[in-house]
Enzyme design. Sequence first.
Site, mmCIF file in Angstrom:
data_model
loop_
_atom_site.group_PDB
_atom_site.id
_atom_site.type_symbol
_atom_site.label_atom_id
_atom_site.label_comp_id
_atom_site.label_asym_id
_atom_site.label_seq_id
_atom_site.Cartn_x
_atom_site.Cartn_y
_atom_site.Cartn_z
ATOM 1 N N GLY A 1 2.734 -1.271 4.235
ATOM 2 C CA GLY A 1 2.749 0.141 3.877
ATOM 3 C C GLY A 1 4.154 0.610 3.557
ATOM 4 C CG HIS B 1 -5.877 1.695 5.207
ATOM 5 N ND1 HIS B 1 -5.474 2.624 6.146
ATOM 6 C CD2 HIS B 1 -4.801 0.895 4.991
ATOM 7 C CE1 HIS B 1 -4.203 2.402 6.473
ATOM 8 N NE2 HIS B 1 -3.775 1.349 5.778
ATOM 9 C CD GLU C 1 -2.985 5.375 6.807
ATOM 10 O OE1 GLU C 1 -2.977 5.451 5.562
ATOM 11 O OE2 GLU C 1 -2.015 4.946 7.469
ATOM 12 C CB SER D 1 5.055 -1.942 11.966
ATOM 13 O OG SER D 1 4.680 -0.592 12.192
ATOM 14 N N GLY E 1 2.443 2.134 10.658
ATOM 15 C CA GLY E 1 3.416 3.214 10.517
ATOM 16 C C GLY E 1 4.152 3.568 11.800
ATOM 17 C CG ASN F 1 -1.686 1.260 1.428
ATOM 18 O OD1 ASN F 1 -1.795 2.066 0.507
ATOM 19 N ND2 ASN F 1 -2.244 1.448 2.614
ATOM 20 C CD1 TRP F 2 3.776 1.299 -2.685
ATOM 21 C CD2 TRP F 2 4.048 2.657 -4.457
ATOM 22 N NE1 TRP F 2 4.784 0.795 -3.450
ATOM 23 C CE2 TRP F 2 4.981 1.595 -4.558
ATOM 24 C CE3 TRP F 2 4.024 3.616 -5.466
ATOM 25 C CZ2 TRP F 2 5.885 1.487 -5.612
ATOM 26 C CZ3 TRP F 2 4.923 3.503 -6.521
ATOM 27 C CH2 TRP F 2 5.844 2.460 -6.583
ATOM 28 C CE LYS F 3 0.349 3.488 4.875
ATOM 29 N NZ LYS F 3 0.074 3.629 6.277
ATOM 30 C CD GLU G 1 -3.609 -2.711 7.313
ATOM 31 O OE1 GLU G 1 -2.507 -2.960 6.861
ATOM 32 O OE2 GLU G 1 -4.224 -1.659 7.080
#
Length: 253
Positions: free
Chosen positions: A237, A101, A103, A216, A177, A15-17, A171
């Site tokens: 990520g 997700h 976020e 992570s 992160g 996941n490159w966000k 998650e």
Amino acid sequence: MTLSLTTPRPLIAGNWKMFGLETSLDEARAVAAAVASKPPAARVALCPPATLLHRMSEAMAGEGVLVGGQDCHQSPSGAHTGDVSATMLADAGARLVILGHSERRAAHGESDALVSAKVEAALAAGLEPIVCCGETLAQRDAGQAQAVVTGMARASLPASLAGQDFAVAYEPVWAIGTGRTPTVADIAAIHAALRAVLIERFGQHGATVPILYGGSVKPDNAREILATPEVGGALVGGASLKAADFLAIIDAA
Ligand code: PEP
């Protein structure tokens, strides 16, 4: 990771966000070249920002790396400024889409019901959804992790997923992160609870749906996490942005 005949290949999805410009495609090309020269045990996917989706899909064509979106709107088209539909993701070459997700749940107020509607949209567009769920640190500290995660899964997974290709990603919000991860025992406990939900909802099919761990995952912890019972892959990520790190995680599967 030991595979039985009935166990699908694990899925390692990056996941490159909101990271990545055209030059970043070189990292994706490096992943594709390594995957092509030594096919891994796992299926491999990269989910770039929407702006790179089409270019990455073209660069990855026939290379053994699937490309996915990071979200979609629940409608196929309409007056929704700034949004991207599942149909559009598929049109740009996506095969998968990350949904729910944390976020997006936190920053965009996405509810379980909305995530479920997005899953329906993804299926209608022929995309394989990766449906995320996870507890906050406060919820874990209050002893609510399992109840929260299974509740999110039940409410975010529509009945129409029966017989369809999809994955669930556990998650923990506090692990994303941060460099922190749950213990292997904690991961195993949540994944076992998710497996029970999947079997309750989808019968035998639910026994084979990959349950990814995300939060992570790095080259130095991937092997242990991926060897944990009921862990069927990883959603990665930060470590998916560099080909060398992502390839080390793919190798660990
Ligand atoms: C994620 O964004 O889904 C994620 C797991 O991030 P990270 O690996 O950076 O914790």
